[in-house]
Design a protein around this motif. Structure first.
Motif, mmCIF file in Angstrom:
data_model
loop_
_atom_site.group_PDB
_atom_site.id
_atom_site.type_symbol
_atom_site.label_atom_id
_atom_site.label_comp_id
_atom_site.label_asym_id
_atom_site.label_seq_id
_atom_site.Cartn_x
_atom_site.Cartn_y
_atom_site.Cartn_z
ATOM 1 N N VAL A 72 0.974 -1.267 0.078
ATOM 2 C CA VAL A 72 -0.012 0.167 0.017
ATOM 3 C C VAL A 72 0.626 1.118 0.014
ATOM 4 C CG1 VAL A 72 -1.995 1.276 1.242
ATOM 5 C CG2 VAL A 72 -1.753 -1.414 1.208
ATOM 6 N N LEU A 73 1.462 1.614 -1.107
ATOM 7 C CA LEU A 73 2.320 2.472 -1.085
ATOM 8 C C LEU A 73 1.718 4.015 -1.193
ATOM 9 C CD1 LEU A 73 4.980 0.931 -3.530
ATOM 10 C CD2 LEU A 73 5.162 1.045 -1.257
ATOM 11 N N ASP A 74 0.471 4.060 -1.565
ATOM 12 C CA ASP A 74 -0.324 5.509 -1.672
ATOM 13 C C ASP A 74 -0.061 5.999 -0.173
ATOM 14 O OD1 ASP A 74 -1.972 3.824 -0.860
ATOM 15 O OD2 ASP A 74 -3.618 4.710 -1.861
ATOM 16 N N GLN A 75 -0.093 5.482 0.689
ATOM 17 C CA GLN A 75 -0.107 5.684 2.215
ATOM 18 C C GLN A 75 1.053 5.286 2.788
ATOM 19 O OE1 GLN A 75 -2.557 7.606 3.302
ATOM 20 N NE2 GLN A 75 -3.721 7.181 1.258
ATOM 21 N N TYR A 100 -0.266 -0.796 5.477
ATOM 22 C CA TYR A 100 -0.495 -1.816 6.320
ATOM 23 C C TYR A 100 0.588 -1.997 7.308
ATOM 24 C CZ TYR A 100 -2.528 -6.533 7.499
ATOM 25 O OH TYR A 100 -2.838 -7.242 8.243
ATOM 26 N N GLY A 101 1.642 -1.500 7.184
ATOM 27 C CA GLY A 101 2.869 -1.581 8.244
ATOM 28 C C GLY A 101 3.964 -2.521 7.678
ATOM 29 N N ILE A 102 4.106 -2.533 6.629
ATOM 30 C CA ILE A 102 5.183 -3.605 6.165
ATOM 31 C C ILE A 102 6.571 -2.481 5.940
ATOM 32 C CG2 ILE A 102 6.211 -4.856 4.203
ATOM 33 C CD1 ILE A 102 4.011 -5.988 5.771
ATOM 34 N N PRO A 103 7.532 -2.866 6.491
ATOM 35 C CA PRO A 103 8.801 -1.885 6.549
ATOM 36 C C PRO A 103 9.780 -2.287 5.307
ATOM 37 C CG PRO A 103 9.136 -3.598 8.204
ATOM 38 C CD PRO A 103 7.718 -3.794 7.398
ATOM 39 N N PRO A 104 9.809 -1.073 4.402
ATOM 40 C CA PRO A 104 10.866 -1.187 3.398
ATOM 41 C C PRO A 104 11.852 -0.756 3.665
ATOM 42 C CG PRO A 104 9.229 0.870 3.044
ATOM 43 C CD PRO A 104 8.846 0.099 4.338
ATOM 44 N N GLY A 105 12.303 -0.020 4.821
ATOM 45 C CA GLY A 105 13.727 0.660 5.252
ATOM 46 C C GLY A 105 13.526 1.401 6.213
ATOM 47 N N TRP A 149 -0.796 4.902 13.090
ATOM 48 C CA TRP A 149 -0.519 3.637 14.018
ATOM 49 C C TRP A 149 -0.088 2.463 13.563
ATOM 50 C CZ3 TRP A 149 -3.022 -1.118 13.460
ATOM 51 C CH2 TRP A 149 -3.950 -1.009 12.278
ATOM 52 N N HIS A 150 0.098 2.168 12.004
ATOM 53 C CA HIS A 150 0.647 1.351 11.474
ATOM 54 C C HIS A 150 2.163 1.061 11.821
ATOM 55 C CE1 HIS A 150 -2.897 1.639 8.680
ATOM 56 N NE2 HIS A 150 -2.935 0.275 8.846
ATOM 57 N N ILE A 151 2.668 2.541 11.732
ATOM 58 C CA ILE A 151 4.170 2.319 12.216
ATOM 59 C C ILE A 151 4.646 2.239 13.607
ATOM 60 C CG2 ILE A 151 4.617 4.850 12.391
ATOM 61 C CD1 ILE A 151 7.143 4.585 10.812
ATOM 62 N N GLU A 152 3.429 2.551 14.290
ATOM 63 C CA GLU A 152 3.563 2.213 15.873
ATOM 64 C C GLU A 152 3.686 0.543 16.238
ATOM 65 O OE1 GLU A 152 4.746 4.337 17.899
ATOM 66 O OE2 GLU A 152 4.095 6.208 16.738
ATOM 67 N N ARG A 153 2.652 0.162 15.301
ATOM 68 C CA ARG A 153 2.694 -1.381 15.542
ATOM 69 C C ARG A 153 3.774 -2.222 14.929
ATOM 70 N NH1 ARG A 153 -2.041 -4.500 11.876
ATOM 71 N NH2 ARG A 153 -0.436 -3.514 10.288
ATOM 72 N N THR A 154 4.412 -1.604 13.657
ATOM 73 C CA THR A 154 5.539 -2.481 13.128
ATOM 74 C C THR A 154 6.732 -1.965 14.189
ATOM 75 O OG1 THR A 154 4.720 -1.686 11.129
ATOM 76 C CG2 THR A 154 7.059 -2.146 11.173
ATOM 77 N N ARG A 155 6.960 -0.830 14.876
ATOM 78 C CA ARG A 155 8.028 -0.585 15.778
ATOM 79 C C ARG A 155 7.848 -1.697 16.855
ATOM 80 N NH1 ARG A 155 7.315 4.907 17.413
ATOM 81 N NH2 ARG A 155 8.195 5.210 15.429
ATOM 82 N N ILE A 173 11.602 -11.130 8.291
ATOM 83 C CA ILE A 173 10.733 -11.825 9.278
ATOM 84 C C ILE A 173 9.396 -11.237 9.196
ATOM 85 C CG2 ILE A 173 10.345 -13.009 11.439
ATOM 86 C CD1 ILE A 173 13.672 -13.153 11.621
ATOM 87 N N ILE A 174 9.370 -10.186 9.467
ATOM 88 C CA ILE A 174 7.851 -9.567 9.698
ATOM 89 C C ILE A 174 7.220 -9.428 8.304
ATOM 90 C CG2 ILE A 174 6.855 -7.316 9.840
ATOM 91 C CD1 ILE A 174 9.125 -6.460 11.944
ATOM 92 N N THR A 175 8.043 -9.188 7.199
ATOM 93 C CA THR A 175 7.369 -9.203 5.806
ATOM 94 C C THR A 175 6.908 -10.567 5.448
ATOM 95 O OG1 THR A 175 8.518 -7.394 5.233
ATOM 96 C CG2 THR A 175 7.582 -8.737 3.256
ATOM 97 N N VAL A 176 7.874 -11.535 5.658
ATOM 98 C CA VAL A 176 7.232 -12.791 5.317
ATOM 99 C C VAL A 176 6.224 -13.481 6.133
ATOM 100 C CG1 VAL A 176 8.071 -15.351 5.213
ATOM 101 C CG2 VAL A 176 9.632 -13.518 4.430
#
Length: 280
Positions: A102-105, A143-148, A220-226, A256-259
């Protein structure tokens, strides 16, 4: 008790092993060809997962199957080969192909963790009585997937790290025409807005002095990913001193998170031989 379930470690190791060059079991220059055999890459890979998950010392995970020196040497060899970075890129491309990023957000935020050993990306922490700390300026999709992420000293402000963090978008291939970047009040400045305008990005920035629940925005997605990243204790309390090693552990954790999210979301739409019996 395994570090990670087999339905997660097996696909990770399968792709990781495919990126490794072929090596002889014994040292090639040895005149008799009977030198001590090379430690299996799978054994060292499992040790690195233990280091990432439990944040123990290299000596603590070393045993009769593998020494601490071998773990460090093999880790450095894999970093030189760029295996961790390549694995992260493959995981992102697979997720984008099967589920869709979801790269538009986009959400960007910084967080401070302890770095007791100091090092190349450590600095005086303003929230820990001046002790050594590390800041990571992270980015996630909608969605919270971390690209970098961009590691820096804990004394760095979030705003100057925004530009190098957004540069990570270049590794994601074609991008949507309209991208909204969600930021907290720490980025509320004319300089940040000018930076986003130069890159053709829209900014959704919280205003200073105005309280609002984080659920009211897409941050909140980045807070969850953190929180997901901090379950890997080597990231929550960093003892590594070299920036390359820190990036390698972050890449492995993001893989690991992405897979794991890929398997969870594909569980209801796809079937494969090693599909878990229950949804992760």
């Amino acid at each position: 008790m395994p570090v990670l379930p087999s339905w997660l470690t097996e696909p990770l190791w399968g792709q990781f092993a495919a990126l490794l060059p072929e090596r002889s079991t014994y040292a090639v220059p040895h005149p008799l060809g009977c030198h001590r055999p090379r430690i299996s890459d799978r054994v060292v890979f499992d040790k690195v997962l233990q280091l990432l998950r439990f944040s123990c010392s290299y000596q603590a995970v070393a045993d009769t199957t593998c020494s601490a020196t071998t773990i460090r040497n093999r880790r450095d060899e894999w970093i030189r080969l760029g295996v961790f970075a390549k694995l992260k890129q493959i995981a992102l491309e697979s997720y984008d192909r099967i589920v869709g990023l979801v790269l538009d957000q986009i959400a960007v935020d910084g967080s401070i963790t302890k770095a007791p050993g100091g090092g190349e990306v450590a600095g005086r922490s303003p929230v820990d009585r001046g002790k050594q700390g590390m800041k990571r300026s992270g980015m996630t999709d909608g969605y919270g997937i971390p690209p970098g992420r961009v590691p820096a000293g804990a004394n760095r402000h979030d705003s100057p790290l925004l530009a190098p963090t957004l540069d990570r978008l270049r590794d994601l291939g074609p991008l949507p025409d309209d991208i909204t970047v969600h930021l907290d009040a720490g980025y509320d400045s004319d300089k940040t807005r000018a930076l986003l305008d130069e890159r053709g990005l829209h900014g959704h920035i919280a205003h200073k002095g105005e309280k609002a629940p984080i659920q009211a925005s897409q941050r909140w997605h980045i807070e969850r990913t953190r929180a997901w990243q901090n379950t890997f204790h080597r990231l929550a309390r960093c003892y590594e001193r070299r920036a390359g090693v820190i990036d390698a552990f972050f890449d492995l954790a993001d893989n690991i998170i992405t897979v794991r999210r890929l398997i969870r979301r594909a569980w209801t739409t796809h079937r494969w031989d090693e599909r878990p019996n229950r949804r992760p």
